[in-house]
Design an enzyme around this catalytic site. Structure first.
Site, PDB file in Angstrom:
ATOM      1  N   GLY A 152      24.882 -11.779 -21.674  1.00  0.00           N
ATOM      2  CA  GLY A 152      25.859 -10.718 -21.870  1.00  0.00           C
ATOM      3  C   GLY A 152      26.754 -10.518 -20.668  1.00  0.00           C
ATOM      4  N   HIS A 190     -20.109   7.042  -4.782  1.00  0.00           N
ATOM      5  CA  HIS A 190     -20.708   6.120  -3.819  1.00  0.00           C
ATOM      6  C   HIS A 190     -21.569   5.086  -4.559  1.00  0.00           C
ATOM      7  CE1 HIS A 190     -22.584   4.738  -0.103  1.00  0.00           C
ATOM      8  NE2 HIS A 190     -23.762   4.832  -0.712  1.00  0.00           N
TER       9      HIS A 190
END
Length: 451
Positions: free
Chosen positions: A113, A428
């Protein structure tokens, strides 16, 4: 001539984001793309390079398996198999994107385009008119004057992704994100790699401490570094390529990767440019009324997620929504090498320049104190840059830290004081604990601080 509320020129990250958001807001959208929707990121950038890096990660894990008590043998790299894997990842994402575009009722026009009027894009003999136009024509690799790319010996990143074999040796010209990622991947796959960078450090846009940690890690991986070195000549030889440096030294390799950056594709665009980039306001509007520009055309971070944000911003603004400009300091940055480098906000130097040296303090939490990082066998750090009671920059180095930077981005955006972040409980053992530990350190109550 066909008419839509919006015509988008370019179907990469910024363009398709604008198209999807505008369609979601009830606009009729025409999307013009000369290749395949998804653009550089999906087909020649983010996705395939990270797939290549993952293949290298598997190779490294196989070689190092004895270190965790697993018997495995590394027999080499099947590059055809690597390409099959990469192509499958791309195809899956492409199919999903095509489904999204079709599901929103967006008309896709295949072809190159050209913006021929403020409201008109021409493709061949056809014209597509819109109440607004978003230009998203992307970028291309920069090739310095005097270097001839042949796609076999002297490569751009596009060429490097198409190699049918791992080079035995490579010189990478440029120590930015693209150069570091390919150097890391090729080293993992068995190549001998040297990076040539004209500036004093790798990743010159990152915090200097992060750059130094990456350099240290690369040297441990036997990646050659020529920092502060300028290439003065490149020539093809019988065995590959030769690079001559300003100090007279020469580097020979099977391939040379030119990775010195990317330039915006602005040729033929009838809008104001500055230093090769399209000039826009804070909402993406160009100098031509009704025409917006997004993505790599702008002098903003050349990152897919920045392009997404710019495309969304443009679509919402042209739809009349009340929108806020993008805070580009708050856009996360990641280099997916081994180790990874991730950051958000200001570097220490930027913070000092903005607030003054007396107003800035930093803390660094070494990943040797992080249990999950020890399990993964990675080294690195979390560095916080603060002024007053605000963290204005977070910098991470280590394997998989790309998965941590989103939390750092949220903290940057919300600006809670370090003492408040220090009360958050991270699971943890995870690497995310390192974010919490760094804020504990900044709040003056460190827990697992090594050394």
């Amino acid at each position: 001539m066909s008419f839509s509320d919006l015509v988008v020129l370019g179907g990469g990250s910024g363009g398709y984001a604008a198209a999807l958001r505008a369609a979601e807001l009830g606009k009729t959208v025409t999307l013009v793309e000369k290749d395949r929707v998804g653009g550089t990121c999906l087909h020649r950038g983010c996705i395939p390079t990270k797939a290549l890096l993952h293949a290298g990660e598997v190779a490294d894990a196989t070689r190092g398996s004895a270190g965790v008590g697993i018997r495995a043998t590394f027999d080499g790299v099947d590059m055809a198999g690597v390409h099959k894997y990469m192509d499958a990842v791309i195809a899956k994402n492409w199919k999903g994107l095509q489904g999204l575009i079709a599901g929103r009722g967006i008309t896709v026009i295949s072809g190159e385009g050209q913006l021929v009027a403020p409201d008109t894009v021409r493709v061949g003999d056809d014209e597509y008119r819109g109440s607004a136009v978003v230009v998203a024509t992307g970028s291309a690799p920069v090739v310095p004057r005097g270097i001839t790319v042949d796609g076999r010996t002297v490569l751009t990143s596009d060429d490097a992704l198409r190699l049918d074999a791992v080079p035995s040796s490579a010189v990478v010209l440029g120590g930015g994100v693209i150069g570091c990622e390919f150097a890391s991947a090729w080293t993992s796959l068995g190549a001998s790699v040297t990076i040539v960078e004209a500036l004093p450090h790798l990743l010159p846009n990152e915090d200097e401490d992060s750059s130094k940690l990456l350099e240290r890690a690369f040297r441990r991986r036997k990646i050659g570094l020529r920092l502060g070195a300028r290439a003065t000549a490149v020539e093809q030889t019988a065995d590959g390529a030769r690079v001559t440096l300003a100090d007279g030294a020469t580097l020979d390799a099977e391939v040379l990767l030119v990775a010195v950056g990317r330039r915006p594709n602005t040729e033929g665009l009838p809008v104001e440019l500055r230093d090769g980039h399209v000039v826009v306001d804070e909402f993406g509007r160009t100098s031509v009324p009704g025409v917006y520009a997004v993505g790599d055309l702008l002098n903003t971070p050349q990152l897919a997620h920045a392009g997404f944000a710019e495309g969304i911003l443009a679509a919402e603004h042209l739809a009349g929504l009340d929108v806020d400009p993008i805070d580009y300091d708050g856009v996360p940055r990641v280099t997916y090498s081994s180790p990874e480098v991730a950051s958000v906000g200001l570097t220490e130097r930027q913070a000092v320049d903005r607030y003054g040296a007396d107003a800035v303090r930093t803390v660094t939490y070494d990943l040797t104190g992080n249990g999950r990082s020890a399990i993964l066998g990675t080294r690195g750090a979390v560095k916080l840059v603060a002024t007053g009671d605000r963290v204005v920059g977070t910098h991470l180095v280590g394997d998989r830290v790309s998965e941590l930077i989103a939390e750092a981005q949220v903290l940057y955006a919300l600006q809670p004081p370090p003492s408040q972040v220090a009360t958050l409980i991270h699971p943890h053992p995870t690497q995310s604990e390192a974010i919490g530990e760094a804020h504990l350190l900044l709040a003056g109550k460190p827990l697992h601080v090594h050394g």
